[in-house]
Design a protein around this motif. Structure first.
Motif, PDB file in Angstrom:
ATOM      1  N   LEU A 183       0.821  -1.209   0.000  1.00  0.00           N
ATOM      2  CA  LEU A 183       0.000   0.000   0.000  1.00  0.00           C
ATOM      3  C   LEU A 183       0.856   1.261   0.000  1.00  0.00           C
ATOM      4  O   LEU A 183       0.393   2.323  -0.400  1.00  0.00           O
ATOM      5  N   ASN A 184       2.097   1.135   0.415  1.00  0.00           N
ATOM      6  CA  ASN A 184       3.026   2.258   0.379  1.00  0.00           C
ATOM      7  C   ASN A 184       3.264   2.634  -1.089  1.00  0.00           C
ATOM      8  O   ASN A 184       3.602   1.777  -1.902  1.00  0.00           O
ATOM      9  N   PRO A 185       3.094   3.906  -1.459  1.00  0.00           N
ATOM     10  CA  PRO A 185       3.226   4.285  -2.877  1.00  0.00           C
ATOM     11  C   PRO A 185       4.608   4.031  -3.464  1.00  0.00           C
ATOM     12  O   PRO A 185       4.722   3.664  -4.630  1.00  0.00           O
ATOM     13  N   TRP A 186       5.667   4.177  -2.681  1.00  0.00           N
ATOM     14  CA  TRP A 186       7.005   3.954  -3.215  1.00  0.00           C
ATOM     15  C   TRP A 186       7.264   2.486  -3.486  1.00  0.00           C
ATOM     16  O   TRP A 186       7.911   2.134  -4.471  1.00  0.00           O
ATOM     17  N   ARG A 187       6.772   1.626  -2.613  1.00  0.00           N
ATOM     18  CA  ARG A 187       6.939   0.188  -2.836  1.00  0.00           C
ATOM     19  C   ARG A 187       6.119  -0.262  -4.033  1.00  0.00           C
ATOM     20  O   ARG A 187       6.558  -1.091  -4.822  1.00  0.00           O
ATOM     21  N   ARG A 188       4.930   0.302  -4.171  1.00  0.00           N
ATOM     22  CA  ARG A 188       4.073  -0.026  -5.311  1.00  0.00           C
ATOM     23  C   ARG A 188       4.740   0.425  -6.610  1.00  0.00           C
ATOM     24  O   ARG A 188       4.786  -0.322  -7.583  1.00  0.00           O
ATOM     25  N   LEU A 189       5.282   1.636  -6.608  1.00  0.00           N
ATOM     26  CA  LEU A 189       5.957   2.148  -7.794  1.00  0.00           C
ATOM     27  C   LEU A 189       7.194   1.321  -8.128  1.00  0.00           C
ATOM     28  O   LEU A 189       7.454   1.031  -9.296  1.00  0.00           O
ATOM     29  N   SER A 190       7.940   0.930  -7.113  1.00  0.00           N
ATOM     30  CA  SER A 190       9.133   0.128  -7.372  1.00  0.00           C
ATOM     31  C   SER A 190       8.772  -1.238  -7.935  1.00  0.00           C
ATOM     32  O   SER A 190       9.450  -1.739  -8.829  1.00  0.00           O
ATOM     33  N   LYS A 208     -10.261   1.801  -9.676  1.00  0.00           N
ATOM     34  CA  LYS A 208      -8.944   1.488  -9.114  1.00  0.00           C
ATOM     35  C   LYS A 208      -8.610   0.044  -9.445  1.00  0.00           C
ATOM     36  O   LYS A 208      -9.341  -0.870  -9.100  1.00  0.00           O
ATOM     37  N   LEU A 236      -3.085  -4.314  -7.928  1.00  0.00           N
ATOM     38  CA  LEU A 236      -1.650  -4.256  -8.170  1.00  0.00           C
ATOM     39  C   LEU A 236      -1.225  -5.320  -9.176  1.00  0.00           C
ATOM     40  O   LEU A 236      -0.356  -5.070 -10.021  1.00  0.00           O
ATOM     41  N   GLU A 238      -2.144  -4.062 -12.707  1.00  0.00           N
ATOM     42  CA  GLU A 238      -1.251  -2.976 -13.122  1.00  0.00           C
ATOM     43  C   GLU A 238       0.139  -3.491 -13.451  1.00  0.00           C
ATOM     44  O   GLU A 238       0.746  -3.080 -14.440  1.00  0.00           O
TER      45      GLU A 238
END
Length: 110
Positions: free
Chosen positions: A22-29, A82, A85, A88
């Motif tokens: 749920l952390n945006p940086w972990r999701r982006l990574s 939405k 993950l 996406e």
């Protein structure tokens, strides 16, 4: 299913992993890693299929079908909904894969 220790453990792992992403940086990574893995896999498939030279048409047909199924899954949902993950990351894997194949085709054409 029965409420066993193994089911409880798997449910707890899935819940914690979902909360961790749920952390945006972990999701982006994770999405960037998915894109780069698709790019890498495109390079691997183009070199191995090009070496044998026997199954080029069958491999190309399979890859087109796989890409179209992925697009169908991603774009069947509403634009503003939405997405999960998994969906996406599958879409970015497809984009990286397609980009890698185009880049290999440009390298072979020049």
């Amino acid at each position: 299913m029965q409420n066993t220790r193994l089911n409880n453990l798997l449910d707890a792992i899935a819940t914690r992993l979902g909360q961790w992403f749920l952390n945006p940086w972990r999701r982006l990574s994770l999405l960037i890693i998915s894109f780069l893995f698709g790019f890498f896999l495109a390079n691997v498939i183009s070199t191995t299929a090009g070496q044998q030279g026997v199954l080029d048409i069958m491999v190309a047909a399979f890859l087109v079908v796989l890409t179209e199924v992925t697009s169908r899954i991603f774009y069947s949902q509403s634009f503003f909904a939405k997405r999960s993950l998994l969906v996406e990351s599958l879409n970015l894997f497809k984009v990286g894969f397609t980009y890698g194949l185009f880049l290999e085709a440009f390298k072979l054409g020049s």
